[in-house]
Design an enzyme around this catalytic site. Structure first.
Site, PDB file in Angstrom:
ATOM      1  N   GLU A   9      -1.315   1.594  12.317  1.00 30.66           N
ATOM      2  CA  GLU A   9      -0.893   3.220  11.700  1.00 30.66           C
ATOM      3  C   GLU A   9      -2.198   4.114  12.158  1.00 30.66           C
ATOM      4  OE1 GLU A   9       1.438   6.127   9.207  1.00 30.66           O
ATOM      5  OE2 GLU A   9       1.508   4.569   8.269  1.00 30.66           O
ATOM      6  N   ASP A 117       5.982  -1.137   0.023  1.00 35.98           N
ATOM      7  CA  ASP A 117       4.925  -0.916   1.778  1.00 35.98           C
ATOM      8  C   ASP A 117       4.092  -2.469   0.209  1.00 35.98           C
ATOM      9  OD1 ASP A 117       3.769  -2.160   3.040  1.00 35.98           O
ATOM     10  OD2 ASP A 117       2.356  -0.699   3.467  1.00 35.98           O
TER      11      ASP A 117
HETATM   12  N1  ADP Z   1      -9.057   4.449  -1.668  1.00 35.68           N
HETATM   13  C1  ADP Z   1     -10.004   3.203  -1.126  1.00 35.68           C
HETATM   14  N2  ADP Z   1     -10.971   2.481  -1.847  1.00 35.68           N
HETATM   15  C2  ADP Z   1     -11.276   0.863  -1.845  1.00 35.68           C
HETATM   16  N3  ADP Z   1     -10.930   0.439  -0.378  1.00 35.68           N
HETATM   17  C3  ADP Z   1      -9.843   0.752   0.748  1.00 35.68           C
HETATM   18  C4  ADP Z   1      -9.105   1.819  -0.197  1.00 35.68           C
HETATM   19  N4  ADP Z   1      -7.938   3.181   0.572  1.00 35.68           N
HETATM   20  C5  ADP Z   1      -8.091   2.009   1.551  1.00 35.68           C
HETATM   21  N5  ADP Z   1      -8.941   0.754   1.348  1.00 35.68           N
HETATM   22  C6  ADP Z   1      -9.020  -0.256   2.066  1.00 35.68           C
HETATM   23  O1  ADP Z   1      -8.433  -0.524   3.509  1.00 35.68           O
HETATM   24  C7  ADP Z   1      -7.383  -0.789   4.448  1.00 35.68           C
HETATM   25  C8  ADP Z   1      -6.308  -0.419   4.005  1.00 35.68           C
HETATM   26  O2  ADP Z   1      -6.112   1.040   3.933  1.00 35.68           O
HETATM   27  P1  ADP Z   1      -4.508   0.981   3.402  1.00 35.68           P
HETATM   28  O3  ADP Z   1      -4.861   2.189   2.699  1.00 35.68           O
HETATM   29  O4  ADP Z   1      -3.978   0.311   2.812  1.00 35.68           O
HETATM   30  O5  ADP Z   1      -4.172   1.350   4.648  1.00 35.68           O
HETATM   31  P2  ADP Z   1      -2.962   0.352   5.348  1.00 35.68           P
HETATM   32  O6  ADP Z   1      -1.902   1.608   5.880  1.00 35.68           O
HETATM   33  O7  ADP Z   1      -4.022   0.286   7.059  1.00 35.68           O
HETATM   34  O8  ADP Z   1      -2.604  -0.499   5.321  1.00 35.68           O
HETATM   35  C9  ADP Z   1      -6.962  -1.338   1.585  1.00 35.68           C
HETATM   36  O9  ADP Z   1      -6.251  -2.733   1.915  1.00 35.68           O
HETATM   37  C10 ADP Z   1      -8.384  -1.768   1.997  1.00 35.68           C
HETATM   38  O10 ADP Z   1      -8.899  -3.346   2.006  1.00 35.68           O
HETATM   39 MG    MG Z   2      -2.667  -1.417   3.240  1.00 36.34          MG
END
Ligand code: ADP
Ligand code: MG
Length: 206
Positions: A9, A117
């Site tokens: 995404e 999710d």
């Molecule tokens: N606020 C945050 N602090 C630390 N790690 C984060 C944070 N947001 C995302 N991540 C890292 O990035 C990865 C992907 O973020 P996420 O929001 O789950 O997006 P996606 O839609 O790609 O899964 C997470 O699994 C985590 O490892």
């Molecule tokens: Mg994610």
């Protein structure tokens, strides 16, 4: 800015906000999608994610602080949570984290929100506390069916990412979920999970 994760995404960057570490979550344009529709989808997911990240804090669900939202670029700048995603945990830590995820899921459902999710990559264990992230597909809903879909997805994830511990992780999750949602609602939702699974089998046979 350091690229942390390239996702389907969008990308996740590690950056700084006022001298502290921060995460920049971006949503990429999809060339194959109609541009107007694509903008609408990216924008609505960005708005949804940033709103719900902040809203669920009042139910006691821990989430990163949202620092900035850019509705045009479809980006969210948020607090970096230091720790490990639950997916990377093992043994007793993983079992107890699943109970925590169950509790969080029950709290969200009780307050009319489905996460959309539920995977072990969307929870971060930080200093013994679990933080929930990735609310881009979340929805306001109190329907039994929708809540059951959340549970069913989590079960599938356990089956693929943590198959050797599947049974104990699922029962640990359910314990946490039941403690937050209450016995009656728990039975209703679990019944519906079985209905969905029944549908699955039917679909396979046909
Ligand atoms: N606020 C945050 N602090 C630390 N790690 C984060 C944070 N947001 C995302 N991540 C890292 O990035 C990865 C992907 O973020 P996420 O929001 O789950 O997006 P996606 O839609 O790609 O899964 C997470 O699994 C985590 O490892
Ligand atoms: Mg994610």
């Amino acid at each position: 800015m350091k690229l942390l994760k390239k996702g389907a995404e969008g990308d996740i960057f590690l950056t700084r906000y006022e001298n502290v570490l921060a995460i920049l979550k971006t949503r990429k344009k999809k060339q194959y999608r109609n541009q107007i529709l694509d903008n609408k989808i990216r924008k609505s997911r960005t708005v949804r994610e940033s709103t719900i990240l902040s809203e669920v804090k009042k139910f006691g669900v821990r989430t990163p602080l949202v620092y900035q939202v850019n509705h045009n670029d479809c980006t969210i700048l948020m607090q970096h949570i230091k720790g490990n995603v639950v997916r990377d945990l093992t043994g007793n830590k993983l079992i107890s984290a699943c109970k925590g995820i169950g509790k969080i899921t029950g709290t969200l459902h009780k307050n009319g929100i489905m996460h959309g999710d539920l995977t072990t990559s969307n929870f971060i264990l930080s200093n013994g506390k679990i933080y929930t992230i990735d609310f881009g597909l979340s929805q306001r809903t109190t329907r039994i069916e929708d809540h059951a879909v959340d549970l069913r997805l989590f079960k599938e994830i356990l089956n693929s990412a943590h198959v050797s511990m599947m049974k104990s992780l699922w029962s640990s999750f359910l314990k946490g979920y039941r403690s937050a949602i209450g016995y009656n609602r728990y039975n209703q939702i679990l019944n519906h999970v079985s209905v969905i699974e029944g549908r699955g089998r039917y679909a396979q046979v046909v």
